[in-house]
Design a protein around this motif. Structure first.
Motif, PDB file in Angstrom:
ATOM      1  N   THR A   1      19.902  45.964  67.278  1.00 36.11           N
ATOM      2  CA  THR A   1      19.473  47.070  66.420  1.00 36.11           C
ATOM      3  C   THR A   1      19.355  46.624  64.974  1.00 36.11           C
ATOM      4  N   GLY A   2      20.225  45.699  64.568  1.00 33.28           N
ATOM      5  CA  GLY A   2      20.211  45.258  63.179  1.00 33.28           C
ATOM      6  C   GLY A   2      19.135  44.254  62.854  1.00 33.28           C
ATOM      7  N   ILE A   3      18.535  43.628  63.877  1.00 32.64           N
ATOM      8  CA  ILE A   3      17.515  42.616  63.625  1.00 32.64           C
ATOM      9  C   ILE A   3      16.280  43.280  63.024  1.00 32.64           C
ATOM     10  N   GLY A   4      15.823  42.742  61.917  1.00 37.20           N
ATOM     11  CA  GLY A   4      14.631  43.274  61.266  1.00 37.20           C
ATOM     12  C   GLY A   4      14.897  44.484  60.398  1.00 37.20           C
ATOM     13  N   HIS A   5      16.151  44.943  60.361  1.00 35.79           N
ATOM     14  CA  HIS A   5      16.457  46.122  59.549  1.00 35.79           C
ATOM     15  C   HIS A   5      16.793  45.701  58.136  1.00 35.79           C
ATOM     16  N   ARG A   6      16.135  46.266  57.162  1.00 37.28           N
ATOM     17  CA  ARG A   6      16.429  46.002  55.755  1.00 37.28           C
ATOM     18  C   ARG A   6      17.121  47.226  55.181  1.00 37.28           C
ATOM     19  N   PRO A   7      18.376  47.083  54.750  1.00 34.27           N
ATOM     20  CA  PRO A   7      19.102  48.244  54.264  1.00 34.27           C
ATOM     21  C   PRO A   7      18.495  48.781  52.972  1.00 34.27           C
ATOM     22  N   SER A   8      18.616  50.088  52.796  1.00 36.09           N
ATOM     23  CA  SER A   8      18.169  50.701  51.551  1.00 36.09           C
ATOM     24  C   SER A   8      19.178  50.389  50.461  1.00 36.09           C
ATOM     25  N   PRO A   9      18.802  50.558  49.176  1.00 38.69           N
ATOM     26  CA  PRO A   9      19.731  50.234  48.087  1.00 38.69           C
ATOM     27  C   PRO A   9      21.057  50.976  48.172  1.00 38.69           C
ATOM     28  N   ASN A  10      21.054  52.185  48.748  1.00 42.93           N
ATOM     29  CA  ASN A  10      22.278  52.975  48.813  1.00 42.93           C
ATOM     30  C   ASN A  10      23.042  52.803  50.118  1.00 42.93           C
ATOM     31  N   GLU A  11      22.512  52.003  51.019  1.00 44.16           N
ATOM     32  CA  GLU A  11      23.162  51.812  52.318  1.00 44.16           C
ATOM     33  C   GLU A  11      24.304  50.811  52.191  1.00 44.16           C
ATOM     34  N   PRO A  12      25.456  51.074  52.826  1.00 48.39           N
ATOM     35  CA  PRO A  12      26.584  50.137  52.727  1.00 48.39           C
ATOM     36  C   PRO A  12      26.205  48.749  53.247  1.00 48.39           C
ATOM     37  N   VAL A  13      26.672  47.733  52.541  1.00 45.29           N
ATOM     38  CA  VAL A  13      26.423  46.345  52.929  1.00 45.29           C
ATOM     39  C   VAL A  13      27.535  45.911  53.875  1.00 45.29           C
ATOM     40  N   HIS A  14      27.177  45.176  54.905  1.00 46.05           N
ATOM     41  CA  HIS A  14      28.193  44.682  55.826  1.00 46.05           C
ATOM     42  C   HIS A  14      27.831  43.264  56.239  1.00 46.05           C
TER      43      HIS A  14
END
Length: 293
Positions: free
Chosen positions: A76-89
């Motif tokens: 699910t995380g492959i290819g996903h770019r988090p938004s600026p407000n999304e928590p970094v992990h």
């Protein structure tokens, strides 16, 4: 084993019924059942028990479910770019010099952890550096700008160094001016095992000196200076942080730079970008400690 069978297994494990799983996957129960049986044959284990209520996981099915769920989270995380407000992990390895890691970054690292609680940071602070070109580290803070490799570099900050001695040493061995340096016990690096030429500080003193006490470790040098063993050159962020030390001959100022280095392929990873931004902001805020200005 055909990996394409795993989504069918996971759908049945989640819904508890082949018919429901088939509807969720947009297929028919016969196809879903056939894929489950093929997966069981490939693994040599029964994954479900048939009950009046539907399909219940066996012990083997429970083990596979945990593994399949983990794989699904990764996919699910492959290819996903988090938004600026999304928590970094994620996890992150940072290679820095021993002194900078011990006396500067580690003192502030809790601030980064508070801001990004889902990021695991491995701080490698040693006499030497991991190689970002070979992907040994996600970020490196180096003493010189790399000249080649698939790297992205920027000057992180300048920093200043000067001579320090303990109050106890100076009480017994006054140091009125630079000309008196050869008469003092000098502390420095071991020349033939310097891991970077930028550490060769003593050659920049106004008079020639020969160190008597030498170590490959800046932390060991600091402890020798603090114990009153002699005089040595330390970065300002180390010497000024120790109230037991006093800068001597302040007109002797040596300057160096730290370079922030990432691999081209990983520089946009969310955790890498978050740590780089945090470190850049931190060094800007702490310029007085780093440069003495």
């Amino acid at each position: 084993m055909d990996w394409s069978d795993l989504p069918f297994f996971l759908a049945v494990a989640r819904t508890g019924q082949i018919a429901r799983a088939a509807r969720a996957l947009g297929t028919d129960p016969t196809t879903a059942g056939r894929r489950i049986r093929r997966l069981e044959q490939a693994l040599g284990e029964r994954l479900f028990e048939q009950t009046p209520d539907g399909q219940h996981l066996t012990a083997a099915g429970l083990r596979l479910r945990d593994q399949a769920e983990a794989m699904a989270r990764i996919a699910t995380g492959i290819g996903h770019r988090p938004s600026p407000n999304e928590p970094v992990h994620g996890s992150l390895r940072v290679s820095v010099s021993e002194g900078f890691g011990t006396w500067f970054i580690s003192r502030h690292l809790g601030q980064f952890a508070e801001r990004h609680p889902q990021v695991q940071v491995e701080l490698v602070a040693t006499s030497g550096f991991l190689n970002p070109s070979r992907r040994e580290t996600d970020l490196a803070v180096l003493l010189a700008r790399p000249r080649r490799g698939p790297l992205v570099t920027r000057r992180l900050t300048d920093y200043a160094l000067t001579l320090y001695a303990s109050e106890a040493y100076l009480a017994q061995h006054p140091l009125p001016d630079a000309d008196a340096l050869p008469g003092h016990r000098l502390i420095g690096y071991i020349p033939d095992i310097l891991y970077a030429p930028e550490l060769n500080y003593l050659d920049e003193l106004p008079v020639p000196v020969e160190p008597q006490l030498l170590s490959s470790s800046i932390n060991a040098q600091h402890r020798m200076i603090a114990s009153g063993a002699g005089v040595g050159i330390l970065p300002r962020f180390i010497g000024d942080a120790d109230p037991g030390l006093r800068p001597v001959l302040p007109d002797i100022a040596i300057r160096r730079s730290f370079w922030l280095v990432t691999h081209r392929e990983t520089r946009e990873f969310a955790a890498v970008r978050a740590f780089a931004d945090w470190l850049i902001t931190l060094t800007r805020r702490e310029q007085r400690l780093l440069t003495g200005e």
